[in-house]
Structures are given as C-alpha cells and as structure tokens.
Design a protein around this motif. Structure first.
Motif, PDB file in Angstrom:
ATOM      1  N   GLU A 271     -40.096 -14.713  13.989  1.00 14.78           N
ATOM      2  CA  GLU A 271     -38.908 -14.506  14.819  1.00 14.78           C
ATOM      3  C   GLU A 271     -39.098 -15.134  16.203  1.00 14.78           C
ATOM      4  O   GLU A 271     -38.169 -15.738  16.746  1.00 14.78           O
ATOM      5  CB  GLU A 271     -38.622 -13.009  14.955  1.00 14.78           C
ATOM      6  N   ASN A 272     -40.311 -14.988  16.755  1.00 16.63           N
ATOM      7  CA  ASN A 272     -40.594 -15.596  18.062  1.00 16.63           C
ATOM      8  C   ASN A 272     -40.541 -17.111  17.976  1.00 16.63           C
ATOM      9  O   ASN A 272     -40.012 -17.785  18.883  1.00 16.63           O
ATOM     10  CB  ASN A 272     -41.960 -15.144  18.570  1.00 16.63           C
ATOM     11  N   GLU A 273     -41.106 -17.656  16.883  1.00 19.37           N
ATOM     12  CA  GLU A 273     -41.060 -19.104  16.699  1.00 19.37           C
ATOM     13  C   GLU A 273     -39.623 -19.590  16.546  1.00 19.37           C
ATOM     14  O   GLU A 273     -39.238 -20.624  17.084  1.00 19.37           O
ATOM     15  CB  GLU A 273     -41.887 -19.512  15.471  1.00 19.37           C
ATOM     16  N   LEU A 274     -38.830 -18.805  15.791  1.00 20.44           N
ATOM     17  CA  LEU A 274     -37.423 -19.163  15.614  1.00 20.44           C
ATOM     18  C   LEU A 274     -36.686 -19.119  16.944  1.00 20.44           C
ATOM     19  O   LEU A 274     -35.863 -19.999  17.235  1.00 20.44           O
ATOM     20  CB  LEU A 274     -36.780 -18.197  14.617  1.00 20.44           C
ATOM     21  N   GLN A 275     -37.001 -18.105  17.761  1.00 19.59           N
ATOM     22  CA  GLN A 275     -36.354 -17.985  19.066  1.00 19.59           C
ATOM     23  C   GLN A 275     -36.714 -19.174  19.944  1.00 19.59           C
ATOM     24  O   GLN A 275     -35.843 -19.724  20.655  1.00 19.59           O
ATOM     25  CB  GLN A 275     -36.786 -16.675  19.738  1.00 19.59           C
ATOM     26  N   LYS A 276     -37.988 -19.567  19.904  1.00 22.64           N
ATOM     27  CA  LYS A 276     -38.411 -20.733  20.678  1.00 22.64           C
ATOM     28  C   LYS A 276     -37.705 -21.990  20.201  1.00 22.64           C
ATOM     29  O   LYS A 276     -37.292 -22.840  20.991  1.00 22.64           O
ATOM     30  CB  LYS A 276     -39.929 -20.911  20.565  1.00 22.64           C
ATOM     31  N   THR A 277     -37.573 -22.102  18.857  1.00 26.23           N
ATOM     32  CA  THR A 277     -36.900 -23.276  18.300  1.00 26.23           C
ATOM     33  C   THR A 277     -35.437 -23.312  18.717  1.00 26.23           C
ATOM     34  O   THR A 277     -34.913 -24.366  19.099  1.00 26.23           O
ATOM     35  CB  THR A 277     -36.997 -23.260  16.758  1.00 26.23           C
ATOM     36  N   LEU A 278     -34.782 -22.142  18.657  1.00 26.70           N
ATOM     37  CA  LEU A 278     -33.380 -22.071  19.073  1.00 26.70           C
ATOM     38  C   LEU A 278     -33.227 -22.401  20.548  1.00 26.70           C
ATOM     39  O   LEU A 278     -32.279 -23.088  20.950  1.00 26.70           O
ATOM     40  CB  LEU A 278     -32.823 -20.679  18.787  1.00 26.70           C
ATOM     41  N   GLN A 279     -34.177 -21.907  21.343  1.00 26.95           N
ATOM     42  CA  GLN A 279     -34.132 -22.204  22.777  1.00 26.95           C
ATOM     43  C   GLN A 279     -34.336 -23.691  23.026  1.00 26.95           C
ATOM     44  O   GLN A 279     -33.657 -24.294  23.858  1.00 26.95           O
ATOM     45  CB  GLN A 279     -35.207 -21.395  23.499  1.00 26.95           C
ATOM     46  N   LEU A 280     -35.285 -24.283  22.255  1.00 29.06           N
ATOM     47  CA  LEU A 280     -35.531 -25.720  22.395  1.00 29.06           C
ATOM     48  C   LEU A 280     -34.297 -26.518  21.993  1.00 29.06           C
ATOM     49  O   LEU A 280     -33.904 -27.478  22.676  1.00 29.06           O
ATOM     50  CB  LEU A 280     -36.728 -26.120  21.533  1.00 29.06           C
ATOM     51  N   LEU A 281     -33.662 -26.110  20.879  1.00 28.52           N
ATOM     52  CA  LEU A 281     -32.457 -26.803  20.439  1.00 28.52           C
ATOM     53  C   LEU A 281     -31.345 -26.684  21.466  1.00 28.52           C
ATOM     54  O   LEU A 281     -30.590 -27.630  21.702  1.00 28.52           O
ATOM     55  CB  LEU A 281     -31.997 -26.230  19.094  1.00 28.52           C
ATOM     56  N   SER A 282     -31.243 -25.481  22.073  1.00 26.70           N
ATOM     57  CA  SER A 282     -30.230 -25.279  23.103  1.00 26.70           C
ATOM     58  C   SER A 282     -30.477 -26.183  24.295  1.00 26.70           C
ATOM     59  O   SER A 282     -29.546 -26.810  24.830  1.00 26.70           O
ATOM     60  CB  SER A 282     -30.229 -23.812  23.541  1.00 26.70           C
ATOM     61  N   GLU A 283     -31.758 -26.261  24.719  1.00 24.25           N
ATOM     62  CA  GLU A 283     -32.098 -27.135  25.841  1.00 24.25           C
ATOM     63  C   GLU A 283     -31.829 -28.603  25.506  1.00 24.25           C
ATOM     64  O   GLU A 283     -31.289 -29.346  26.311  1.00 24.25           O
ATOM     65  CB  GLU A 283     -33.571 -26.945  26.221  1.00 24.25           C
ATOM     66  N   GLN A 284     -32.215 -28.992  24.285  1.00 28.41           N
ATOM     67  CA  GLN A 284     -31.982 -30.377  23.880  1.00 28.41           C
ATOM     68  C   GLN A 284     -30.491 -30.679  23.795  1.00 28.41           C
ATOM     69  O   GLN A 284     -30.047 -31.781  24.123  1.00 28.41           O
ATOM     70  CB  GLN A 284     -32.646 -30.640  22.514  1.00 28.41           C
ATOM     71  N   ASN A 285     -29.721 -29.682  23.362  1.00 27.00           N
ATOM     72  CA  ASN A 285     -28.279 -29.871  23.280  1.00 27.00           C
ATOM     73  C   ASN A 285     -27.675 -30.051  24.673  1.00 27.00           C
ATOM     74  O   ASN A 285     -26.797 -30.903  24.885  1.00 27.00           O
ATOM     75  CB  ASN A 285     -27.638 -28.668  22.587  1.00 27.00           C
ATOM     76  N   LYS A 286     -28.169 -29.250  25.632  1.00 27.59           N
ATOM     77  CA  LYS A 286     -27.706 -29.404  27.010  1.00 27.59           C
ATOM     78  C   LYS A 286     -28.052 -30.791  27.552  1.00 27.59           C
ATOM     79  O   LYS A 286     -27.236 -31.441  28.218  1.00 27.59           O
ATOM     80  CB  LYS A 286     -28.339 -28.325  27.896  1.00 27.59           C
ATOM     81  N   LYS A 287     -29.291 -31.222  27.246  1.00 28.12           N
ATOM     82  CA  LYS A 287     -29.703 -32.559  27.707  1.00 28.12           C
ATOM     83  C   LYS A 287     -28.860 -33.643  27.065  1.00 28.12           C
ATOM     84  O   LYS A 287     -28.507 -34.636  27.708  1.00 28.12           O
ATOM     85  CB  LYS A 287     -31.188 -32.772  27.384  1.00 28.12           C
ATOM     86  N   LEU A 288     -28.539 -33.443  25.786  1.00 24.71           N
ATOM     87  CA  LEU A 288     -27.728 -34.431  25.082  1.00 24.71           C
ATOM     88  C   LEU A 288     -26.326 -34.519  25.684  1.00 24.71           C
ATOM     89  O   LEU A 288     -25.784 -35.607  25.891  1.00 24.71           O
ATOM     90  CB  LEU A 288     -27.645 -34.070  23.603  1.00 24.71           C
ATOM     91  N   LEU A 289     -25.761 -33.333  25.964  1.00 26.45           N
ATOM     92  CA  LEU A 289     -24.426 -33.320  26.580  1.00 26.45           C
ATOM     93  C   LEU A 289     -24.466 -33.960  27.964  1.00 26.45           C
ATOM     94  O   LEU A 289     -23.554 -34.721  28.340  1.00 26.45           O
ATOM     95  CB  LEU A 289     -23.919 -31.875  26.685  1.00 26.45           C
ATOM     96  N   ASN A 290     -25.523 -33.638  28.708  1.00 24.30           N
ATOM     97  CA  ASN A 290     -25.671 -34.228  30.037  1.00 24.30           C
ATOM     98  C   ASN A 290     -25.821 -35.738  29.944  1.00 24.30           C
ATOM     99  O   ASN A 290     -25.209 -36.497  30.702  1.00 24.30           O
ATOM    100  CB  ASN A 290     -26.890 -33.613  30.729  1.00 24.30           C
ATOM    101  N   PHE A 291     -26.636 -36.165  28.975  1.00 27.21           N
ATOM    102  CA  PHE A 291     -26.853 -37.599  28.777  1.00 27.21           C
ATOM    103  C   PHE A 291     -25.555 -38.295  28.371  1.00 27.21           C
ATOM    104  O   PHE A 291     -25.219 -39.368  28.881  1.00 27.21           O
ATOM    105  CB  PHE A 291     -27.924 -37.801  27.703  1.00 27.21           C
TER     106      PHE A 291
END
Length: 505
Positions: A271-291
């Motif tokens: 669950e912690n790994e999944l949470q980290k993955t979701l957080q990473l995906l969220s951050e990457q999504n923000k970066k993608l939108l910003n880009f």
C-alpha cells in the motif's frame, strides 16, 4: 448411614427375582467369564442385555458363547482381545479393552469391556465385569478430533495467530503462529499481557489501549487494532489484532477475550509503495501539464511573431524596414532556439529515470563550484561561510550536484540586496536522520505569501534583473527530486532566503 441387608425371612427365589429385576435396569451387559486350567473359556452368566448388545438370533443364543463373539467382533480386534485376556490371566490384573463389532442392523459399533479377575478353587480364573456400547462417545471423539485437525489446518493455512486473554489474571495464551510472527519459537505460549504490550510501537500504544478498553466497556461490538510490534530480531511488523469478549460474570464484567493476529506487513508495504507510485504519477502529471502549457504558450508566441514578421517582410517595399524586420526575425529565431534548448534540458532531466549516482564529497564539490565563481564573487564583494564537515558525502548525480550548487549560489549573488554586502552561508546537518544542506543569503528575499506557489515554476521571475530567465529554481527542483530528495524555502523580503536541500541517502 447403616446399610439394610435382606431380611432372613426373604426367600431365595425372591432374592433372585430382585437381582434379575435390578440387572434388567442396567444398560450395560453384566457377565461372568471363567477360564479353566486348560484355558477353556466359558460364560456361566450373562445378563439378557447381551441379546440387544450383539443382536443375537434365537439360534446364536444356544451356541458356544466365545464362537458367537468370534463371529461378531472384528477379526483383528478379537485376536487382540484374546491377547488382553491372556495377559490379564498371566499378571492377575483387571481387564480393560475396547473392541469393534459388525452387527447386522446397527452396523459398526464400539464396545468397552471392564472386568475384575479372581482365582477360583479349581485353579482357574473368574472374570466379573461389564460391557458397554460407547459408539456415540467414540463418534463424538472422532468428530472432535477431525474438527480440531481442520481447525489446526485452517490456522496454519491462514497464517493467523490466536490469542486468548484471561481478564482476571492478565495472562494471555498465544498460539504458535502468533509467536512465529515475532520470530520466536513456533510453539503455544502463555505470557503476561505486558510481554506483548511492551513490544508495541510507542506511537501505537495509546490507540491500542483505547480500542481494547472501548470493547471491554461494551462500547464496540468487537475489538480491532492495527499495531506495529517489535520482533525478536528488533524489527517492527504490522499486526492486525481482532477480538471479542466471549465470557462475562453475572454482573457483565468481562472475564475472557479471544481473538486473532494477522501479519499484514507485506500488505502495508504494498500500500505504501502504491501510494508512492500514485504520488509520483501525480507529480509527473503536473509536470506534464506544466510542460504542455509552456510548450503551447511559448511556441505559439514564437510562431505568431514569425508569421507577423514574415508578413511584414513580404508586404513591405521599404528596404530599411525589411532589414529591420529581418533583424527582429533573427532575434525571434534565437529566442526560439533558446526556448527549445531549455525544453530539451527539462525533458532530459525528467526522462532520465535512473541517472548515475555516486557518493560525492559535498565540501569538495562546493569548493569546486566556488572556484568557478571566484571572479563573480570578487566583482560583487561576496562573503561566504562553509560549515560542512570534510568527510560528509551525499549520494547524488555529479552533474546535478554541480548544477544545483551553482544555481543557488549565483541566485544569491544575482538577487543580493543593493545596500548590503552579499553573504552566503552553506551549512550541513542532519534532521530526523536525513542529510540536509541549507544555503542562506541576506539578499532581497521573496514574498512567499504572494509568490510561494509559483516559486519553482518554469519561467517564473520575482525581481527585475536583466539575466533572469526563471529557469534556475525550476531546474534545480527537478534535479533534486529526480534524486529522490526534496527542497524547502524560507524567505522574508529585504532580509534574505534560506533554501534547504534534503538528500535521499
């Protein structure tokens, strides 16, 4: 109490009649068995219940008794019965034996014989005893054994532990699975409740005590608590503990609580790994939108300028104006090239999923960077102070570390206060086990209430400076996060700024 004996006037026939009636009320088969000196077995007496016990036919009643029994008793049990009788005869001890019979109507039945042995006057032996049908108790015992085996198998298959708390004594039974969870010997154990409680993580103890107390006070239908418990190997495991009161006294006070332990450490980790993955995906999504926003905005601006200038050149007859438009066209082209280079650098940082990392001496890398800035520091009279132990290292990409140190140092000079001598303080320390590098200056500072959310955005500038492009903080943040670290900022206008880099070592 005085026993009453038969009156002397009672006739012998009356006594026999009395005993017969008495025997008829006894469900067990009463018998007398004799063994002559030559080993011949006879049954001088058997109560009439023998007919029901062994389902005897009229013909069998007249047969030699031992032969009838031989035909009724399972062969292997009959052989063992004969051995038991011989052993009792030899050692003169009581006969206790269990055997099975195959009966025409009742089928397989279990019988148990108990008899006392005595010597007779002719050198033979006499057995006085009884036989009872205990098939029902055997079946119940068998069912219980099967049930226990199933229960044990279910426990082992589920890997769940069992605990049983005696509330009066605070003694707890822990099954072998519960002990195994904590890396102790895999055997059932009874311990004081404090032995387990003392191993619960300090941060989990208060909730654990509250949860169990709520159930003991009948505020919850059952008890459930997730706790970290220290193992024998000094590691914490996540254990889900559930239980329910199963016994109370006449006043409703709990006497006994039974429950289970489940080791869910693997699930929590996932669950912690999944949470980290979701957080990473969220951050990457923000970066993608910003880009995407940056690409759309900047390239559209350059494309619009190109179209406007080309239209002017195409429609303009004045050579001087055409030349001026060409100069603007070249400038716009250079800006486009710079924008594309910046975007390319950003893509390289974010797409480099596993950049090379090394254990780098932080003080040495800072000295190397400061050497590059010697002329600029001298030109602005920059003073600096280094509080970094010479042996401290960080696990980082060499190019990223050099870039990060360079960006924060040049920013401190670029945005220095015009009325102060620029001062930069490089300080290294540990916070909650993490290595931290703080870079503090006494420059212009930033209004974080106004610009805090946009501070690390691309092309975001907060002071008028001819060389400001709004890329340094953005790139540095991406490089630090690519290394698994993080960055924080504390700033006050006209007093200065402190950037803190938390390394993921």
């Amino acid at each position: 109490m005085k026993l009453d004996f038969f009156a002397d006037s009672l006739q012998q026939d009356d006594k026999i009649n009395f005993y017969n009636k008495l025997l008829s009320q006894v469900p067990d088969l009463i018998f007398q068995m004799t063994i002559s000196g030559e080993g011949r077995i006879n049954f001088p007496f058997m109560s009439e219940s023998v007919i029901n016990h062994f389902e005897l036919t009229d013909e069998e009643i007249n047969y030699y008794t031992i032969d009838v029994l031989r035909n009724k008793i399972i062969p292997e049990d009959f052989d063992r019965l004969m051995e038991a009788i011989a052993n009792a005869r030899k050692n003169m001890h009581n006969l206790v034996f269990e055997f099975r019979c195959n009966l025409p109507v009742k089928g397989l039945r279990w019988f148990k014989v108990r008899a006392t042995v005595e010597e007779d006057l002719k050198g033979g032996l006499v057995f006085y005893g009884r036989i009872n049908d205990h098939t029902d108790s055997r079946i119940q015992a068998l069912k219980l054994k099967i049930s226990e085996e199933r229960y044990q198998f279910a426990l082992e298959a589920s890997s769940e532990g069992i605990w049983d708390l005696d509330v009066r004594t605070n003694k707890v039974f822990f099954s072998s699975q519960s002990m195994k969870m904590l890396d102790f010997d895999e055997k059932d154990t009874i311990l004081d409740i404090d032995v387990w409680d003392d191993r619960i993580h300090p941060e989990d103890k208060e909730k654990y005590r509250n949860d169990i107390q709520l159930h003991l006070e009948n505020h919850t239908p059952f008890y459930e608590n997730l706790q970290r418990v220290l193992t024998k190997n000094e590691e914490y495991r996540w254990v889900l503990s559930r239980g329910k009161i199963i016994d109370r006294d006449i006043n409703g006070v709990p006497l006994r609580v039974i429950g289970t332990h489940s080791n869910i450490s693997a699930r929590i980790e996932k669950e912690n790994e999944l949470q980290k993955t979701l957080q990473l995906l969220s951050e990457q999504n923000k970066k993608l939108l910003n880009f995407a926003h940056i690409v759309s905005h900047n390239l559209r601006s350059h494309a619009g300028n190109f179209k406007m200038l080309l239209d002017l050149i195409e429609n303009e007859n004045d050579e001087e104006l055409r030349n001026e438009s060409m100069m603007h066209l070249r400038t716009n082209s250079n800006h486009l090239a710079e924008t594309i280079a910046n975007l390319k650098e950003l893509v390289e940082i974010q797409s480099d999923l596993k950049p090379v990392r090394e254990h780098l001496n932080l003080r040495d890398y800072l000295r190397k960077m400061l050497t590059l800035l010697t002329e600029e520091f001298a030109r602005h009279n920059v003073e600096y102070r280094i509080d970094i132990p010479g042996e401290e290292t960080v696990y980082f990409n060499p190019a990223y570390l050099e870039s990060v140190l360079l960006n924060f140092s040049t920013n401190a000079v670029k945005y220095s206060h015009p009325d102060k001598t620029p001062l930069i303080h490089y300080n290294f320390y540990r916070e909650d086990g993490k290595k931290v590098l703080s870079i503090a200056d006494n420059g212009l500072g930033i209004n974080l209430e106004k610009h805090g959310n946009a501070l690390f955005g691309m092309y975001k500038t907060f002071h008028k400076h001819p060389n400001s492009r709004g890329l340094g903080l953005f790139m540095s943040k991406n490089q630090i996060e690519a290394m698994g670290g993080r960055i924080t900022v504390d700033s006050e206008v006209n007093k200065g700024t402190i950037f803190k880099i938390y390394f993921n070592d």
